[in-house]
Write a protein that holds these residues in place. Structure first.
Motif, mmCIF file in Angstrom:
data_model
loop_
_atom_site.group_PDB
_atom_site.id
_atom_site.type_symbol
_atom_site.label_atom_id
_atom_site.label_comp_id
_atom_site.label_asym_id
_atom_site.label_seq_id
_atom_site.Cartn_x
_atom_site.Cartn_y
_atom_site.Cartn_z
ATOM 1 N N ARG A 49 0.834 -1.204 0.000
ATOM 2 C CA ARG A 49 0.000 0.000 0.000
ATOM 3 C C ARG A 49 0.871 1.257 0.000
ATOM 4 N NH1 ARG A 49 -5.378 0.680 1.640
ATOM 5 N NH2 ARG A 49 -5.917 2.838 2.233
ATOM 6 N N ALA A 50 1.950 1.218 0.796
ATOM 7 C CA ALA A 50 2.839 2.379 0.825
ATOM 8 C C ALA A 50 3.515 2.605 -0.524
ATOM 9 C CB ALA A 50 3.880 2.184 1.936
ATOM 10 N N ALA A 51 3.957 1.501 -1.142
ATOM 11 C CA ALA A 51 4.631 1.638 -2.447
ATOM 12 C C ALA A 51 3.668 2.144 -3.520
ATOM 13 C CB ALA A 51 5.242 0.304 -2.856
ATOM 14 N N ALA A 52 2.451 1.573 -3.547
ATOM 15 C CA ALA A 52 1.480 1.996 -4.563
ATOM 16 C C ALA A 52 1.066 3.448 -4.349
ATOM 17 C CB ALA A 52 0.254 1.086 -4.499
ATOM 18 N N ALA A 53 0.850 3.859 -3.099
ATOM 19 C CA ALA A 53 0.450 5.244 -2.820
ATOM 20 C C ALA A 53 1.567 6.209 -3.182
ATOM 21 C CB ALA A 53 0.074 5.382 -1.349
ATOM 22 N N ALA A 54 2.830 5.823 -2.903
ATOM 23 C CA ALA A 54 3.957 6.701 -3.240
ATOM 24 C C ALA A 54 4.062 6.895 -4.740
ATOM 25 C CB ALA A 54 5.247 6.109 -2.682
ATOM 26 N N ALA A 55 3.896 5.827 -5.489
ATOM 27 C CA ALA A 55 3.962 5.949 -6.949
ATOM 28 C C ALA A 55 2.792 6.761 -7.494
ATOM 29 C CB ALA A 55 3.989 4.553 -7.573
ATOM 30 N N ALA A 56 1.585 6.556 -6.901
ATOM 31 C CA ALA A 56 0.409 7.279 -7.411
ATOM 32 C C ALA A 56 0.522 8.772 -7.160
ATOM 33 C CB ALA A 56 -0.852 6.732 -6.765
ATOM 34 N N ARG A 57 1.237 9.201 -6.150
ATOM 35 C CA ARG A 57 1.340 10.610 -5.831
ATOM 36 C C ARG A 57 2.593 11.258 -6.433
ATOM 37 N NH1 ARG A 57 -0.451 8.399 -0.803
ATOM 38 N NH2 ARG A 57 -2.541 9.134 -0.255
ATOM 39 N N SER A 58 3.379 10.492 -7.144
ATOM 40 C CA SER A 58 4.612 11.023 -7.713
ATOM 41 C C SER A 58 4.303 11.899 -8.937
ATOM 42 C CB SER A 58 5.549 9.874 -8.109
ATOM 43 O OG SER A 58 6.693 10.387 -8.770
ATOM 44 N N PRO A 59 4.766 13.155 -8.979
ATOM 45 C CA PRO A 59 4.541 14.025 -10.159
ATOM 46 C C PRO A 59 5.176 13.462 -11.433
ATOM 47 C CG PRO A 59 5.209 15.314 -8.259
ATOM 48 C CD PRO A 59 5.421 13.887 -7.897
ATOM 49 N N SER A 60 6.260 12.710 -11.263
ATOM 50 C CA SER A 60 6.925 12.173 -12.462
ATOM 51 C C SER A 60 6.045 11.158 -13.161
ATOM 52 C CB SER A 60 8.257 11.529 -12.066
ATOM 53 O OG SER A 60 8.036 10.463 -11.135
ATOM 54 N N VAL A 61 5.213 10.461 -12.401
ATOM 55 C CA VAL A 61 4.302 9.504 -13.019
ATOM 56 C C VAL A 61 3.265 10.255 -13.872
ATOM 57 C CG1 VAL A 61 2.556 7.750 -12.564
ATOM 58 C CG2 VAL A 61 4.660 7.796 -11.229
ATOM 59 N N VAL A 62 2.743 11.358 -13.338
ATOM 60 C CA VAL A 62 1.755 12.149 -14.087
ATOM 61 C C VAL A 62 2.394 12.716 -15.349
ATOM 62 C CG1 VAL A 62 0.225 14.160 -13.987
ATOM 63 C CG2 VAL A 62 0.485 12.677 -11.985
ATOM 64 N N ASP A 63 3.624 13.212 -15.246
ATOM 65 C CA ASP A 63 4.315 13.758 -16.429
ATOM 66 C C ASP A 63 4.549 12.673 -17.462
ATOM 67 O OD1 ASP A 63 4.357 16.175 -15.149
ATOM 68 O OD2 ASP A 63 6.412 15.945 -14.363
ATOM 69 N N ALA A 64 4.908 11.449 -16.996
ATOM 70 C CA ALA A 64 5.150 10.365 -17.950
ATOM 71 C C ALA A 64 3.865 9.952 -18.659
ATOM 72 C CB ALA A 64 5.755 9.159 -17.229
ATOM 73 N N VAL A 65 2.728 10.007 -17.912
ATOM 74 C CA VAL A 65 1.452 9.644 -18.534
ATOM 75 C C VAL A 65 1.109 10.618 -19.649
ATOM 76 C CG1 VAL A 65 -1.024 9.440 -18.110
ATOM 77 C CG2 VAL A 65 0.607 8.471 -16.494
ATOM 78 N N ARG A 66 1.509 11.884 -19.547
ATOM 79 C CA ARG A 66 1.204 12.894 -20.562
ATOM 80 C C ARG A 66 2.093 12.747 -21.791
ATOM 81 N NH1 ARG A 66 1.215 18.080 -16.427
ATOM 82 N NH2 ARG A 66 -0.733 17.576 -15.303
ATOM 83 N N SER A 67 3.193 12.020 -21.635
ATOM 84 C CA SER A 67 4.140 11.901 -22.738
ATOM 85 C C SER A 67 3.594 10.992 -23.830
ATOM 86 C CB SER A 67 5.483 11.381 -22.229
ATOM 87 O OG SER A 67 5.341 10.057 -21.753
ATOM 88 N N ALA A 68 4.291 11.000 -24.948
ATOM 89 C CA ALA A 68 3.853 10.195 -26.101
ATOM 90 C C ALA A 68 4.106 8.717 -25.854
ATOM 91 C CB ALA A 68 4.570 10.655 -27.375
ATOM 92 N N ASP A 69 5.172 8.376 -25.101
ATOM 93 C CA ASP A 69 5.488 6.955 -24.825
ATOM 94 C C ASP A 69 5.668 6.794 -23.318
ATOM 95 O OD1 ASP A 69 6.155 4.328 -24.897
ATOM 96 O OD2 ASP A 69 8.109 4.589 -25.896
ATOM 97 N N PRO A 70 4.539 6.619 -22.572
ATOM 98 C CA PRO A 70 4.654 6.503 -21.113
ATOM 99 C C PRO A 70 5.497 5.320 -20.658
ATOM 100 C CG PRO A 70 2.387 6.947 -21.752
ATOM 101 C CD PRO A 70 3.122 6.650 -23.026
ATOM 102 N N SER A 71 5.455 4.236 -21.387
ATOM 103 C CA SER A 71 6.167 3.026 -20.968
ATOM 104 C C SER A 71 7.662 3.245 -20.919
ATOM 105 C CB SER A 71 5.815 1.874 -21.921
ATOM 106 O OG SER A 71 6.489 0.701 -21.522
ATOM 107 N N ALA A 72 8.182 4.010 -21.851
ATOM 108 C CA ALA A 72 9.625 4.214 -21.903
ATOM 109 C C ALA A 72 10.115 4.966 -20.677
ATOM 110 C CB ALA A 72 9.992 4.977 -23.176
ATOM 111 N N LEU A 74 8.180 5.253 -17.652
ATOM 112 C CA LEU A 74 7.707 4.644 -16.404
ATOM 113 C C LEU A 74 8.390 3.320 -16.078
ATOM 114 C CD1 LEU A 74 3.862 5.362 -16.647
ATOM 115 C CD2 LEU A 74 5.566 6.500 -15.211
ATOM 116 N N GLN A 75 8.846 2.527 -17.080
ATOM 117 C CA GLN A 75 9.440 1.215 -16.806
ATOM 118 C C GLN A 75 10.680 1.325 -15.925
ATOM 119 O OE1 GLN A 75 8.379 -1.722 -17.160
ATOM 120 N NE2 GLN A 75 10.194 -3.053 -16.957
#
Length: 541
Positions: A49-72, A74-75
């Motif tokens: 739960r701590a790991a998932a919550a930390a990742a969900a609140r990370s701004p870098s995850v939101v920025d990667a989702v906006r990118s053209a290739d999120p997988s590259a 986020l992996q």
């Protein structure tokens, strides 16, 4: 076929203790395993739960989702987070469940296996689910961007990993339990080896039968049996011992010195050396005492046997009286023969008148005391005793006198006062008085001085509901310093082997709930006065 002998009590206890210890350890191990597994699963849930919550609140995850290739983008982030958080997987996916990250790169782009509906609804959700890596404990959290769920993060630990951790803990626990079982078994074996020596290898049934036989034997044996422990307390006393010593139901566990027994008897029971056939007096009995210390490296106690000598002592006294009567009769027969020869000789000499006068005088002298005793004492046993003792006293040169106020009618003495006790009391008092009177008047040459007559005065009557018996003599009396010791067994002025008569008198008086007093006789010697209650209620109170 030979039937196998049942296991000894020590072997049964050893087996039972080993099984009990093993069962306790097994139950403890099972409880620990279940507890550790539950705690491990809870810990995995919190960690995911701590790991998932930390990742969900990370701004870098939101920025990667906006990118053209999120997988590259986020992996590498997900793998770094997975290693840092000690997760088995961290998967980031789009709202439709297509994976952008996965520990196995070939599975990127495939649909996530698990429930994402609570996350789409805005909740962080934990569950156990069988995914591509197997059964796992996982937490799913939503990723927001402007109040909208734009991605989902799932972090988890496989149950196999949890089981492996618990298995390591249980292995260590079982090793410790095995060591504890081995140490407990060794200790139990040592204790039971000692128990086996003390029980002589007998099993519970044999010990139970021995206890039953032991109890039956104790109650069946009429002689007294006592066992004293090392502190001289009563560890066991059968019915015979309780009766002979007058012990109550609370005697077991009490020190011998607190039982209120006569000092000589108490000393015999407390002696550290064996005692063989010693005669002692209790309050009501004459007992023969034998003691044998129980020694095993140290004195562990004493075994005491008691035999009732009361009746035998009374019979012995009666036998002595009968012997005395026999000797008196022999002497009287000898004297009667001499007197008869005298009468015959006077007749042969032609002196018939003198023969009649001589014979009449002798007859009146012999009949006077008999008539006096028979007239005053209607109790046959006491009358016979007085006549016999008078004959014995006369042979020793002592006159036995029955006082004028003596009177005991037949049937007055109740059955609660046994005739044997009356004979013991009056017979021993008269014997002592005759001894004292005869010794006081005997000169150095063994001949009584002229003008002195040894005399024993006996009074026997009913007075105030009591039987009074008083015996006085013309002897030297009792030293006032010895007045308190005269009734003690062994006290005597006649040397060793004597001193039982007055002790028996006091014992018989005690049985009759009476009193015995010592005073100075009007004739100069000792005077003993015995009072015995005649009412049954007073005697049996």
């Amino acid at each position: 076929m030979r039937i196998p002998r049942p296991r000894s009590l020590a072997a049964q206890l050893f087996a039972m203790q080993v099984v009990l210890v093993a069962a306790i350890l097994a139950g403890f191990a099972l409880f620990t395993y279940l507890t550790d597994r539950s705690q491990a699963e809870e810990s995995a849930r919190l960690q995911s739960r701590a790991a998932a919550a930390a990742a969900a609140r990370s701004p870098s995850v939101v920025d990667a989702v906006r990118s053209a290739d999120p997988s590259a983008v986020l992996q590498p982030y997900a793998e770094a987070l997975r290693k840092d958080a000690a997760m088995d997987f961290v998967v980031i996916m789009d709202p439709e469940g297509r994976r952008w990250t996965h520990p196995v790169p070939d599975r990127i782009g495939r649909t996530y296996l698990g429930h994402i509906e609570p996350a789409l609804a805005g909740r962080i959700y934990s569950e156990q689910y069988v995914g591509t890596l197997g059964l796992s404990v996982r937490t799913v959290a939503p990723v927001y961007d402007g109040g909208k769920v734009v991605a989902i993060v799932s972090a988890g630990i496989t149950v196999e990993e949890i089981t492996e951790q618990v298995r390591d803990q249980v292995t260590a626990l079982l090793a410790m339990a095995g060591a504890a079982l081995a140490l407990g078994g060794i200790g139990t074996y040592i204790i039971n080896a000692r128990l086996r020596r003390h029980t002589h290898g007998m099993n519970a049934a044999e010990l139970g039968r021995m206890h039953d036989y032991h109890e039956a034997a104790l109650h069946a044996v009429r002689e007294g049996l006592m066992m004293l422990d090392g502190n001289r307390r009563i560890a066991l006393a059968n019915d015979g011992a309780r009766e002979l010593l007058g012990l109550g139901d609370d005697a077991v566990g009490r020190p011998v010195s607190d039982l209120g027994l006569p000092p000589p008897l108490t000393g015999a029971l407390l002696a550290s050396e064996p005692r063989v056939d010693e005669v002692h007096l209790s309050a009501d009995r004459v007992v023969v005492v034998n003691t044998q210390p129980v020694v095993g490296g140290e004195q562990r106690g004493t075994v005491v046997t008691l035999r009732d000598h009361t009746d035998l002592q009374a019979l012995s006294g009666e036998l002595d009286s009968e012997r005395g009567f026999t000797q008196a009769l022999r002497s009287q027969a000898h004297e009667a023969a001499n007197r008869l020869h005298t009468v015959v000789s006077l007749i042969e000499l032609g002196r018939a008148d003198e023969a009649v006068v001589f014979a009449t005088a002798e007859l009146e002298l012999a009949q006077a005391l008999t008539d006096r005793v028979v007239d005053a004492v209607g109790e046959p046993v006491l009358a016979a005793l007085l006549l016999g003792k008078a004959a014995q006293a006369n042979e020793r040169g002592v006159e036995l006198v029955l006082t004028e106020d003596s009177r005991i009618d037949d049937g007055v003495i109740p059955r609660t006062l046994p005739s044997r006790d009356l004979v013991t009391i009056l017979g021993n008092l008269i014997d002592n008085a005759v001894d004292a009177a005869s010794e006081a008047v005997t000169g150095s040459d063994g001949v009584p001085p002229r003008g002195e007559r040894a005399r024993v005065t006996v009074a026997a009557r009913v007075e105030g509901g009591e039987l009074l018996m008083r015996v006085g003599d013309t002897g030297a009396g009792v030293d006032p310093g010895d007045a308190a010791q005269v009734f003690r067994r062994g006290w005597s002025t006649h040397g060793a082997g004597r001193g039982l008569g007055l002790a028996l008198v006091q014992q018989a008086v005690h049985r009759g709930r009476g009193t015995v007093d010592l005073a100075r006789s009007p004739d100069g010697g000792a005077q003993f006065t015995v009072r015995l209650p005649l009412r049954p209620a007073e005697v049996t109170a």
